[in-house]
Design a protein around this motif. Sequence first.
Motif, PDB file in Angstrom:
ATOM      1  N   UNK A 164      -6.110 -27.519  17.467  1.00  0.00           N
ATOM      2  CA  UNK A 164      -4.953 -25.992  16.850  1.00  0.00           C
ATOM      3  C   UNK A 164      -3.930 -26.747  17.263  1.00  0.00           C
ATOM      4  N   UNK A 165      -3.385 -27.495  18.165  1.00  0.00           N
ATOM      5  CA  UNK A 165      -2.669 -28.497  18.242  1.00  0.00           C
ATOM      6  C   UNK A 165      -1.966 -28.930  16.797  1.00  0.00           C
ATOM      7  N   UNK A 166      -3.225 -29.982  16.852  1.00  0.00           N
ATOM      8  CA  UNK A 166      -2.779 -30.471  15.315  1.00  0.00           C
ATOM      9  C   UNK A 166      -2.878 -29.673  14.102  1.00  0.00           C
ATOM     10  N   UNK A 167      -3.533 -28.195  14.028  1.00  0.00           N
ATOM     11  CA  UNK A 167      -2.884 -28.035  13.221  1.00  0.00           C
ATOM     12  C   UNK A 167      -1.276 -27.036  12.841  1.00  0.00           C
ATOM     13  N   UNK A 168      -0.996 -27.076  13.864  1.00  0.00           N
ATOM     14  CA  UNK A 168       0.107 -26.788  13.999  1.00  0.00           C
ATOM     15  C   UNK A 168       1.470 -26.948  13.794  1.00  0.00           C
ATOM     16  N   UNK A 169       0.914 -27.964  13.086  1.00  0.00           N
ATOM     17  CA  UNK A 169       2.327 -28.791  11.365  1.00  0.00           C
ATOM     18  C   UNK A 169       1.627 -28.844  10.581  1.00  0.00           C
TER      19      UNK A 169
END
Length: 354
Positions: A164-169
């Motif tokens: 999820x952290x990677x996809x936030x961008x």
Amino acid sequence: MTDPILSVRGLQMRFRHPTKRRTWVHAIDDVDFDVAEGEIVGIVGESGSGKSTIGRCILGLETPLAGEMVFGGTDLAKHQMRRNRLDIARRLQVVFQDPYSSLNPFRTIGEILIEPVQATRRVPTDVALERARDMLEQVGLPREAVDRYATQFSGGQRQRIGIARALMMDPRLVICDESVSALDLSTQAQVLNLLQSLARDRGLAYIFIAHDLDVVRYLADRTVVLYRGRVMEQGDSAAVHADPLHPYTTALLAAVPVTDPTEQSERRALRATARRAAEATASAAVTTGPATGHAGCPFAARCAFAEPVCTTTRPVDSEVGERAVACHMYAAASGHTRAGLGMPSLAPQKGRAL
């Protein structure tokens, strides 16, 4: 293949030997590969083959000795990456191997997820938190998880948070560095299915680094087989796993344990046959393979078909259908006795005792 989103050419990386200070260890030795839009490329090989070092060079965590890494028109190996750092960070993200050490235990999940967004864009905290809730929902976690801490989640749930952290961008390319190796088998399957569905729904491209060939065969469109910093073989994943061309790829597949006793018996016999062939062809010229970074094939010392040319001349990439194989047996003018013929079958004879 469509125009690549990432093109790696002639990538080299070396480190000083931990005990022999005047000796260099070549972790990556002239590696070439491409990643197309929406494509999943698996990089496989045994420990120490340079898989993670490639990912670290692409991410800018290591400075390569030579080569190009062109991502969206920017060469990541040059200083121009510093001028475009924020733009690169938006389009290139990573999911780390360890779901425990990669998350800050003293910050809430919401704070972890919104940090990269607020560091690169002027987004109000409440808007960023709402986006974080939506992203958690997309990876199969409850929206209220934004108020909890990483220590309150299992390893599989933490890895979902990392995704999820990677996809936030809203990235175009995600590097997954052994991202399921620390998980149990059932959780691995869930995370792999999640990665696959996200790639399909969001048009993501992955570089999936792993040592588990079955995982790569399931997820990746193409497979790059790495040994001692060099690419031994690359091509369509189904073809590489069903019909390996390079002796190292064959050995790698034969070493994978399987649940079917008949297939396991066949693989054990294949390993025994390869070992006998290697012993029969052993000579002073091939008993010691060259160090990575020098002439010759790095697999020569372990290869059942090695000849003197394998230790003195670096094999070129030979096109076999839609695959590339770095082996003298596939190069017509290499000087190998099997030049242009390829690797013979190592299938054991029927009725032969194991």
